[in-house]
Design a protein around this motif. Sequence first.
Motif, short mmCIF file in Angstrom:
data_model
loop_
_atom_site.label_atom_id
_atom_site.label_comp_id
_atom_site.label_asym_id
_atom_site.label_seq_id
_atom_site.Cartn_x
_atom_site.Cartn_y
_atom_site.Cartn_z
N LEU A 91 0.83 -1.21 0.00
CA LEU A 91 0.00 0.00 0.00
C LEU A 91 0.86 1.26 0.00
O LEU A 91 0.58 2.22 -0.72
N LEU A 94 2.52 1.74 -3.42
CA LEU A 94 1.54 2.19 -4.41
C LEU A 94 1.23 3.67 -4.24
O LEU A 94 1.14 4.42 -5.22
N ASP A 95 1.07 4.09 -2.99
CA ASP A 95 0.77 5.50 -2.75
C ASP A 95 1.95 6.38 -3.17
O ASP A 95 1.75 7.45 -3.74
N LYS A 144 -0.13 2.08 -13.58
CA LYS A 144 -0.40 1.24 -12.41
C LYS A 144 -0.18 -0.25 -12.71
O LYS A 144 0.31 -0.99 -11.85
N PHE A 161 -6.26 -0.53 -2.42
CA PHE A 161 -5.67 0.77 -2.74
C PHE A 161 -6.54 1.54 -3.71
O PHE A 161 -6.69 2.76 -3.58
N GLU A 162 -7.10 0.88 -4.72
CA GLU A 162 -7.96 1.57 -5.69
C GLU A 162 -9.15 2.20 -4.99
O GLU A 162 -9.54 3.33 -5.28
N LEU A 165 -7.88 5.12 -2.87
CA LEU A 165 -7.44 6.24 -3.71
C LEU A 165 -8.63 7.07 -4.19
O LEU A 165 -8.62 8.31 -4.12
#
Length: 283
Positions: A91, A94-95, A144, A161-162, A165
């Motif tokens: 996570l 990804l951020d 991504k 995460f999607e 987000l």
Amino acid sequence: MSSEAGIRLGVFLLVLLVVASLEFLRPMRTWRESRKQRWGINLGMIALNVVIQRLTLGAAAVAMAFHVQAEGWGLLNLVDWPPWLVFVVGLLLLDLSIYLQHVLAHALPFFWRLHQVHHADLDLDVTSGLRFHPVEILLSLIYKVAVVAALGLNPLVVLVFEVLLNAASMFSHANIRLQPRLERVMRWFIITPDMHRIHHSIYPQETNSNYGFFLSIWDRLLGTYTQNPRDGHESMVLGLSYQQKQEKLGLKNLLLMPFKPLPRISLEPEKPLPQGAEGKDEQ
């Protein structure tokens, strides 16, 4: 509808309802333009993006996550860490990747042509958080997918995460007045509306700061954090310094905007009329 799409749609509708209600009850700023008109444009852009995604890449990032797990590809598949730690690190990475993508969207003229559509909104609210040009959305999906493959992320990490987000983007763009002490505490951890509003200032120095979408740590660590806008939250002018007329920001013009010449931007743009001076204050 797939379970992935259903989860994202459900969270989207819930966050939209809650945040829009808070905007009505506790608005931070008066509205410069007609909310009805802006919502029509922004929701139209969002609906177009959903259709294009479903007809093209769709859930490609989640699909890639299943593939890399099956094949054992990616950085996180090379480490022998507990599942919870892999999940958290996934996570965080990804951020960070979205933060870096956002920085590049401002730094590189080709990507700014697309990203300026997001910044052209003359007011900010919950709908602004998902208002992006369709080409930028597709390029973001490809990015991504590449990040998921390189990191070897678990499908659950990608799905969570999607959802985070999208929810965080709607919240951070909201026109909500938070209790000051609560806001100061929150922004140590996540992007608050007051923190992200600065990013939508007409002043380039402020626009090129506060890039985060979910966690605020990256702006602080990497030197792109701005504490307060120079003109104050209630008086600052939002949008692009070179495009301050709502009648030129309809859906058709926004879709064509990336294909028009970019104007030269002064580091100290002339300040347009104050909020509400030429627009509508429609609730």
